[in-house]
Enzyme design. Structure first.
Site, PDB file in Angstrom:
ATOM      1  N   HIS A 274      27.223  43.714   8.525  1.00 43.49           N
ATOM      2  CA  HIS A 274      27.845  44.991   8.169  1.00 43.49           C
ATOM      3  C   HIS A 274      27.450  45.421   6.754  1.00 43.49           C
ATOM      4  CE1 HIS A 274      31.160  48.026   8.267  1.00 43.49           C
ATOM      5  NE2 HIS A 274      31.105  47.837   6.957  1.00 43.49           N
ATOM      6  N   GLU A 275      27.657  44.531   5.790  1.00 42.14           N
ATOM      7  CA  GLU A 275      27.317  44.885   4.406  1.00 42.14           C
ATOM      8  C   GLU A 275      25.803  45.043   4.266  1.00 42.14           C
ATOM      9  OE1 GLU A 275      29.706  45.869   2.661  1.00 42.14           O
ATOM     10  OE2 GLU A 275      31.303  45.004   3.894  1.00 42.14           O
ATOM     11  N   HIS A 278      24.950  48.573   5.031  1.00 41.47           N
ATOM     12  CA  HIS A 278      25.186  49.442   3.870  1.00 41.47           C
ATOM     13  C   HIS A 278      24.045  49.271   2.853  1.00 41.47           C
ATOM     14  CE1 HIS A 278      29.172  51.022   4.695  1.00 41.47           C
ATOM     15  NE2 HIS A 278      29.688  49.824   4.884  1.00 41.47           N
ATOM     16  N   GLU A 304      28.960  54.434   6.623  1.00 46.33           N
ATOM     17  CA  GLU A 304      29.560  53.558   7.630  1.00 46.33           C
ATOM     18  C   GLU A 304      28.754  53.596   8.936  1.00 46.33           C
ATOM     19  OE1 GLU A 304      31.752  51.639   6.438  1.00 46.33           O
ATOM     20  OE2 GLU A 304      32.662  50.677   8.171  1.00 46.33           O
TER      21      GLU A 304
HETATM   22 ZN    ZN Z   1      31.631  49.464   5.653  1.00 49.00          ZN
END
Ligand code: ZN
Length: 510
Positions: A274-275, A278, A304
């Site tokens: 997830h990170e 980003h 996101e």
């Molecule tokens: Zn996030």
């Protein structure tokens, strides 16, 4: 004749604006380093001095940005950039800086200072109230935050709803009237899906994830996965923190953190992916935009969309597990030696209503967001009092997810956002979910080789598409403009709903 881009760029006004914006960006980067250190390294005793240093940097950044000279420079440059291409560096810089500037100067220094102080005290109170399961101890702080945030919204102004003024900070150009119909239709489709899955809860088993996985091995796997998807460790690093996050100090230093749970194999893995999503966005923004407001994502929702695309659409796919399983088996032969990719695929997609948003699966996650958006709007418009908030929270949990939180610590007190006075932030998570699928399907239409490549551990076709179509713009375009350019239309829930119904229909035999 209007000046060319070169003429604008070589003008003294443009150079002066860039110099001021560069100073602001440097101050923000310094704050970001201090924040990163606070979350990953700082001893507990450092909190007081760190808060002072951060508040000084924030004040200097704000004062530098809102000086009247910035307004003068923008006014002069606006005429000269009006005929330049919309997404040229010069026109975009002037337009986006103007948007930030108008917002910043509308909030009186007195209000900004009061808000910062209130948020800091509220965060401290929230931490203790949550630990003690004592909503009453947090309520006066939340009341103050709501009052101040309302004042902010009234200073900024809005056409329809107070909420719009706050949402605009996170999702430029989006309003409650844009979001509400999207979310209402999504809710109509998700609530029955959640109920249907609950009736077949036994169909998916995730025991394989909970066998005990040593921390060093989990760490190695997250680093391997980050490298595989294209995260550049020459321009970043991973550390551990209680709450995973991504932070960027500039194009050459974009960092991620993760957390490791020895009893849950999926926690560190999916936090890192997830990170990493980003971070790939931030690492993909052109260096030419550095030290300007254009060196940023288009919005929190677009940001996101990148993290969710990698975490869920890619990371929780069958193709991904065909790639990853041999690597995971090499690190954890005892736990995974006899497992197959299908078992892992099913385990990481187990869906179950839960009280905590951050632990929610793909299907139930958005219901947590709908609830928060509705309560925030009611608080802002005065239809709901802070005192009645816990009951309203629990009633909505019951209606949407079919469960009541065991206590307020696992209910209304669970998220940090309201203690930060961040109201209007939550919808960006669901916008990101919706867009993650819309973008991925567009990518596969334009580059049909992507799913096959993922199965073979080759993420370059997908990453290069994201770079060329999304990351390259930085913050030049609003989210709506970007979605229109990338997909040829507005944000749509249909691809996302179809993806969820297809995937979970098959997983649960619905
Ligand atoms: Zn996030």
């Amino acid at each position: 004749m209007s000046p060319s881009a070169e003429e604008v760029r070589s003008s003294s006004e443009f150079a002066e604006l860039l110099e001021i914006l560069g100073t602001v960006a440097d101050l923000h980067a310094a704050s970001a380093v201090l924040h990163w250190d606070q979350e990953t390294q700082m001893p507990p005793g450092g909190a007081t001095d760190r808060a002072l240093a951060l508040s000084t940097l924030a004040r200097l950044g704000h004062e530098t940005f809102v000086q009247p000279r910035v307004g003068e420079l923008l006014a002069r440059l606006e005429g000269r950039t009006a005929d330049l291409p919309y997404d040229s560096f010069e026109a975009s810089l002037v337009r986006v800086t103007r948007r930030h500037y108008q917002r910043a100067i509308k909030i009186p220094a007195r209000l900004a200072a009061e808000l910062a102080e209130a948020a800091s005290l509220a965060t401290d109170a929230w931490t203790r109230a949550k630990a003690a399961n004592d909503f009453g101890a947090f309520a006066p702080h939340l009341e103050r935050n709501v009052r101040l945030v309302r004042e902010v919204a009234d200073c900024i102004g809005y056409a329809q709803h107070r909420y719009d003024a706050l949402l605009d900070e996170y999702e430029p150009g989006m309003t409650l009237d844009d979001i509400r119909p999207l979310f209402a239709r999504l809710k109509d489709r998700l609530v029955p899906l959640v109920r249907a899955i609950a009736r077949r809860a036994e169909a998916v088993d995730d025991a394989v994830l909970h066998q005990g996985y040593d921390e060093a091995g989990q760490w190695r796997l997250t680093v391997e996965v980050l490298r595989a998807i294209g995260y550049d460790f020459q321009r970043g690093r991973q550390d551990r923190s209680a709450h995973p996050f991504t932070t960027s100090f500039g194009p050459g230093d974009v960092r991620v953190t993760t957390r490791i749970d020895p009893n849950d194999f999926s926690s560190a893995l999916y936090s890192s992916i997830h990170e990493g999503g980003h971070a790939l966005y931030e690492q993909g923004i052109p260096e030419a935009l550095r030290r300007t407001p254009l060196f940023d994502g288009a919005s929190l929702g677009i940001h996101e969309s990148q993290s969710r695309l990698w975490e869920n659409v890619v990371g929780r796919s069958r193709a991904f597990w065909r790639f990853l399983l041999p690597k995971a088996q090499a690190i954890f032969p005892e736990q995974l030696g006899r497992a197959d990719a299908e078992t892992l695929y099913r385990a990481v997609n187990r869906s179950q209503p839960s009280e905590i948003r951050t632990e929610a699966d793909e299907v139930t996650y958005n219901l947590h967001i709908f609830l928060r958006l509705e309560l925030e709007d009611d608080l802002l418009e005065g239809r709901l009092s802070v005192a009645d908030l816990p009951d309203a929270w629990n009633a909505k949990m019951e209606a949407y997810l079919g469960l009541r939180p065991r206590d307020d610590a696992h209910g209304v007190l669970q998220d940090i956002h309201w203690s930060h006075a961040s109201i209007g932030y939550f919808p960006t998570y669901t916008l990101g979910n919706i867009l993650s699928v819309q973008f991925y399907e567009q990518a596969c239409r334009e580059r049909p080789e992507i799913p096959d490549a993922i199965e073979h551990g080759d993420f370059a076709p997908l990453l290069s598409w994201l770079r060329e179509r999304i990351h390259v713009h930085g913050a030049k375009l609003t989210p709506q403009e970007l979605v229109q350019r990338v997909t040829g239309g507005p944000i749509r829930i249909e691809p996302y709903v179809a993806y969820l119904e297809r995937k979970y229909g098959e997983l649960y035999g619905l």
